[in-house]
Design an enzyme around this catalytic site. Structure first.
Site, short mmCIF file in Angstrom:
data_model
loop_
_atom_site.label_atom_id
_atom_site.label_comp_id
_atom_site.label_asym_id
_atom_site.label_seq_id
_atom_site.Cartn_x
_atom_site.Cartn_y
_atom_site.Cartn_z
N ASP A 1 -8.37 -8.54 10.19
CA ASP A 1 -8.10 -6.74 10.70
C ASP A 1 -7.81 -6.54 12.13
OD1 ASP A 1 -8.77 -3.91 11.75
OD2 ASP A 1 -10.69 -4.76 9.97
N ILE A 2 -6.35 -6.08 12.18
CA ILE A 2 -5.81 -6.08 13.52
C ILE A 2 -6.50 -4.86 14.00
CG2 ILE A 2 -3.54 -5.27 14.76
CD1 ILE A 2 -2.23 -5.92 11.34
N ASN B 1 0.94 -1.28 -0.05
CA ASN B 1 0.10 -0.31 0.06
C ASN B 1 0.88 1.08 -0.37
OD1 ASN B 1 -2.31 -1.44 0.25
ND2 ASN B 1 -2.90 -0.78 2.45
O1 C5P Z 1 -10.84 -1.16 7.02
P1 C5P Z 1 -9.57 0.17 6.72
O2 C5P Z 1 -7.99 -0.61 5.85
O3 C5P Z 1 -10.54 0.84 5.58
O4 C5P Z 1 -9.52 0.66 8.30
C1 C5P Z 1 -8.73 1.49 8.13
C2 C5P Z 1 -7.80 1.43 10.36
O5 C5P Z 1 -7.66 -0.01 10.29
C3 C5P Z 1 -6.72 1.01 9.56
O6 C5P Z 1 -6.80 2.40 11.32
C4 C5P Z 1 -5.57 0.90 9.77
O7 C5P Z 1 -4.57 0.18 10.82
C5 C5P Z 1 -6.23 -0.41 10.37
N1 C5P Z 1 -6.57 -1.60 9.77
C6 C5P Z 1 -5.93 -3.35 10.32
N2 C5P Z 1 -5.47 -4.27 9.79
C7 C5P Z 1 -5.91 -4.42 8.88
C8 C5P Z 1 -6.61 -3.28 8.00
C9 C5P Z 1 -6.82 -2.36 7.99
O8 C5P Z 1 -5.58 -2.92 11.17
N3 C5P Z 1 -6.35 -5.60 7.82
#
Ligand code: C5P
Length: 395
Positions: free
Chosen positions: A308-309, A211
């Site tokens: 999704d962490i 990214n």
């Molecule tokens: O769902 P999205 O990627 O748009 O969300 C962004 C937020 O979620 C950010 O704070 C990002 O660090 C966190 N995130 C995460 N793990 C993921 C995807 C996003 O912690 N796999």
């Protein structure tokens, strides 16, 4: 974080690190601080007052009997309007003098005669054996007991050819430490875990998907949290940035590694700030060998979802205060509010992707249960400080 408007007395004592003090003086002036240099006789063997005068833009004081101050009391006058005294480099001998309250030259007398509310910071610089010597160690302990702040020393190669603890911190690090010193300790006693940068998901040993993220915002937040007194752990994807001073950095490459590093370290944290641009998918069948290019044939890749962490941390039984980031390309207000609810987090920070990637400035929108609030365009450093204030207020 800013040193603008601060009156700093910069004391130089004898040591080869004096050459770095020239850059420090320049950095102070560049940061908008006033820098009054005072040098010991030993320091003048390493660098001349002319250099320091040119860089600080002020006459340099070296002698207790200097008559340029009208009342002839440089040792009193020079500290009366100071916000801080910084001795860099501070030799082993000068540490000894401070411990014993010596007043046999201008700089030691100035330190002894400073008002109780003028802080003294010292940046030790000496040979590793001198630093390790029990006498110096005893003096270091005593200086701390006396309320004096020690900045460093760092470990590494030394000018004498030996290696170990005793290197003066770099001018940049001293500027950052000094600036952090003046920050209100809004997060004192708090542990803060931060993710930053991109993740990299391999396709084969030479290719991958990632990214757009420089890591600058996340690193600035880590620095601001440290300056606010927090114990900071930074889980960082691949970036070209320097590890922030005082912060424990855990380097990772993939989203799964980032996930594991966060889950291993999240217990006991009061705040979790997910700034990383985590790849949503990873390639399921990573090739162990480079996929060869064949005319007319396109490789087909299959993907699977990364964890999704942030959502996982937010769903813990007693989660830390969770802050998420959203880089949108449009409709920020709508998407930001929706994302906060979806992730079930108290605070989400939105920004427009193409206005921030790789840049040094940004503008943010904060979404919480009450609505949204704009943090107008500013440097990422300034925005990071404001965000830490907003978080501290909500804890
Ligand atoms: O769902 P999205 O990627 O748009 O969300 C962004 C937020 O979620 C950010 O704070 C990002 O660090 C966190 N995130 C995460 N793990 C993921 C995807 C996003 O912690 N796999």
């Amino acid at each position: 974080m800013s040193l603008a408007g601060k009156n700093i007395v910069l004391g130089l004592t004898g040591g080869i690190a004096c050459y770095k003090a020239a850059e420090l003086a320049r950095g102070l002036v560049k940061a908008g601080a006033s820098c009054q240099v005072v040098m010991t006789e030993a320091a003048r063997h390493f660098i001349t007052p002319v250099t320091l005068q040119a860089l600080s833009g002020k006459p340099v004081f070296t002698d207790q009997w200097d008559s340029r101050i009208s009342n002839n009391m440089a040792h009193i006058d020079l500290s009366r309007h100071a916000d801080a005294l910084l001795i860099a480099p501070c030799s082993a001998d000068f540490m000894r003098k401070l411990v014993h309250g010596a007043a046999d030259d201008l700089l030691s007398t100035l330190c002894l005669a400073r008002p109780a509310n003028v802080p003294l910071l010292v940046a030790p610089a000496m040979n590793v054996e001198m630093w390790d010597n029990p006498a110096t160690q005893r003096n270091a302990v005593q200086l701390k007991k006396d309320g004096i702040t020690l900045l460093g020393p760092a470990a590494g190669d030394q000018a004498c050819g030996e290696t170990g603890l005793g290197r003066m911190l770099e001018p940049e690090q001293l500027l950052e430490s000094l600036s952090a010193f003046f920050q209100p300790k809004l997060l004192a006693g708090k542990k803060v875990l931060i993710t930053a940068g991109p993740t990299f998901e391999p396709i084969d040993p030479v290719r991958g998907i990632t990214n757009l993220s420089s890591g600058k915002m996340g690193y600035a937040i880590a620095r601001a949290a440290w300056a606010a007194g927090a114990e900071v752990t930074l889980v960082s994807g691949p970036t070209s940035l320097q590890a922030p001073l005082g912060v424990k950095v855990l380097p990772v490459t993939t989203a799964l590694e980032m996930h594991d590093a966060v889950m291993t370290n999240v217990a006991g944290q009061q705040v979790f700030i997910a700034v990383a641009a985590v790849a949503d998918w990873r390639v399921s069948d990573v090739s162990t060998q480079k996929i060869k290019k064949q005319d007319g044939q396109l490789p087909s890749l299959t993907f699977e979802q990364n964890p999704d962490i942030l959502a996982e941390v937010a769903a813990m039984a007693s989660p830390p205060y969770c802050v998420g980031f959203a880089a949108e390309s449009e409709n920020l207000l709508e998407h930001g509010a929706a994302k906060r609810e979806k992730k079930r987090i108290p605070l989400l920070v939105g920004n427009i992707g193409h206005q921030t990637f790789g840049k040094d400035d940004n503008e943010l929108v904060l979404f919480d249960a009450k609505g949204h609030k704009n943090l107008p365009r500013a440097s990422k450093e300034i925005l990071a400080g404001k965000l830490i204030e907003e978080i501290a207020r909500r804890l």
